[in-house]
Design an enzyme around this catalytic site. Structure first.
Site, PDB file in Angstrom:
ATOM      1  N   LYS A  30       0.848  -1.204   0.000  1.00  0.00           N
ATOM      2  CA  LYS A  30       0.000   0.000   0.000  1.00  0.00           C
ATOM      3  C   LYS A  30       0.882   1.252   0.000  1.00  0.00           C
ATOM      4  O   LYS A  30       2.087   1.164   0.286  1.00  0.00           O
ATOM      5  CB  LYS A  30      -0.903  -0.011   1.235  1.00  0.00           C
ATOM      6  CG  LYS A  30      -0.159   0.026   2.570  1.00  0.00           C
ATOM      7  CD  LYS A  30      -1.083  -0.264   3.743  1.00  0.00           C
ATOM      8  CE  LYS A  30      -0.308  -0.267   5.054  1.00  0.00           C
ATOM      9  NZ  LYS A  30      -1.114  -0.803   6.157  1.00  0.00           N
ATOM     10  N   TYR A 255      16.493  31.176   5.308  1.00  0.00           N
ATOM     11  CA  TYR A 255      15.281  31.892   5.709  1.00  0.00           C
ATOM     12  C   TYR A 255      15.276  32.172   7.198  1.00  0.00           C
ATOM     13  O   TYR A 255      15.652  31.315   8.003  1.00  0.00           O
ATOM     14  CB  TYR A 255      14.041  31.052   5.399  1.00  0.00           C
ATOM     15  CG  TYR A 255      13.618  31.103   3.962  1.00  0.00           C
ATOM     16  CD1 TYR A 255      13.188  32.291   3.379  1.00  0.00           C
ATOM     17  CD2 TYR A 255      13.639  29.948   3.188  1.00  0.00           C
ATOM     18  CE1 TYR A 255      12.789  32.326   2.047  1.00  0.00           C
ATOM     19  CE2 TYR A 255      13.239  29.970   1.859  1.00  0.00           C
ATOM     20  CZ  TYR A 255      12.817  31.159   1.297  1.00  0.00           C
ATOM     21  OH  TYR A 255      12.419  31.188  -0.009  1.00  0.00           O
TER      22      TYR A 255
END
Ligand SMILES: *Cc1c(COP(=O)(O)O)cnc(C)c1O
Length: 367
Positions: A30, A255
């Site tokens: 999955k 940043y």
């Protein structure tokens, strides 16, 4: 580059097979085989001998039906949602029926089409997520006609704490499941039973029943913390250096100017940022290996790039621009990263994203 060693996946599957020698070994693929690529992973597992596959959704199952040979069984853990019944029948998918209403809709489509296509039934033994409660299951077992139309071929449940071998819930779930097994055997002796995920395989033979359903261990995640990880490492992640600089003045980095490095420091910018899941897979302060040495990221991870402080590295700029920083490897393992970042190995893998170039390693296949 995300390198996925398919031979290691095959050998992990074979290791589980020898551990659970009385059971069949399925594979859970999955979520795109936990982020590693369901097509290549599924085909490699097929080559190793796997014939039963579990996915989570109809879409995953329809795609697996195409890339896997027609003979394999494909089980859909999420069961059927309204309107999906016909797709299940046409593609010969086995729904894992988790509720009374799921059972009813499978019975109805089978009856309407004059079919008895197989299903799996899930009972809740302690996870309290999907599955019939034991009382509902008892009622189901009394309805011979319903059982005939629903045609269950697998009765399963799921362990909540199998990665903690001493947790009392393991025994308690086993006991409840055994009582369901006895009930079911009385009405349908030929049905198969399945309880164990990867970690469940390591709890011992009692938990194995007819079919075990490993996912994580196939991909190199440790089944529990009581033993050293017996599984082979499957993934390696290396990030290419795209820019190198030496600071001629002290400078703020990235940043928010969260970090400052002194004059003379050296940094390397690598391709790979939070859009690649780095904050989740590697944490907010990733470490890496460059030229055999440990290097530390500096400043905030940005969307497409991460900056490393490489002041201790003596390679030339030219050499660095040909180099990669290894961020998941035999030293910086999945187990190490999940411990360090308080994540599950599952989360590390499934948050790797889809942007890294991928390379699959596959030598001679088993089988
Ligand atoms: C995901 C899943 C598995 C596989 O579990 P792992 O811990 O990855 O081995 C098995 N059974 C069910 C029902 C699942 O949802």
């Amino acid at each position: 580059m995300l390198t996925i060693n398919l031979n290691a996946i095959q050998s992990n599957w074979l290791q589980l097979k020898s551990l659970a020698s009385s059971a069949q070994i399925a594979a859970v693929i999955k979520a795109n085989a936990y982020g590693l690529g369901a097509v290549r992973v599924g085909q490699a597992l097929y080559a190793a001998g796997c014939r039963e596959f579990f996915v989570a959704t109809l879409d995953e199952a329809l795609s697996a039906r195409k890339f896997l040979p027609a003979e394999v069984n494909i089980y859909v853990l999420g069961g059927i949602r309204n309107g999906e019944e016909r797709d299940f029948i046409v593609a010969r998918l086995v729904p894992v029926l988790c509720s009374v209403s799921g059972i009813k809709s499978w019975a109805k489509i089978n009856a309407d089409m004059g079919l008895a296509m197989p299903s799996a039934i899930k009972v809740n033994t302690g996870m309290t997520r999907f599955g019939l409660d034991v009382d509902e299951f008892k009622i189901f077992c009394c309805d011979k006609n319903l059982i005939k139309t629903v045609n269950p071929v697998l009765l399963m449940s799921h362990l909540a704490c199998a990665d903690e071998p001493d947790h009392p819930l393991n025994e308690s779930q086993l006991e409840i499941f055994q009582s369901c097994v006895s009930l079911m055997r009385n009405v349908k002796p030929e049905i198969r039973f399945s309880l164990a995920n990867s970690s469940g395989v390591f709890l011992g033979e009692q938990w194995h029943f007819d079919l075990v359903r490993p996912g994580a261990a196939l991909y190199g995640i440790a089944p529990n913390t009581d033993i050293t990880n017996p599984m082979k490492a499957v993934v390696k992640l290396t990030l290419p250096i795209t820019q190198v600089r030496r600071l001629s003045e002290p400078a703020t980095i990235g940043y928010g100017a969260d970090a400052i490095l002194p004059k003379g420091a050296r940094i390397a910018v690598v391709a790979g940022g939070y859009a690649d899941g780095i904050n989740h897979s590697l944490g907010r302060n990733p470490e890496g290996i460059l030229d055999g040495q440990l290097v530390q990221s500096i400043g905030r991870v940005s969307m497409d790039a991460t900056i490393f402080d490489i002041s201790g590295i003596s390679l030339s700029d030219e050499q660095l621009l040909q180099s990669n920083i290894e961020v998941i490897n035999d030293e910086l393992t999945l187990d190490y990263l999940s411990r360090k970042n308080k994540l599950l190995g599952y989360e590390v893998l499934t948050s790797l994203g889809n942007r890294y170039p991928r390379e699959y390693l596959l030598g001679v296949s088993h089988g």
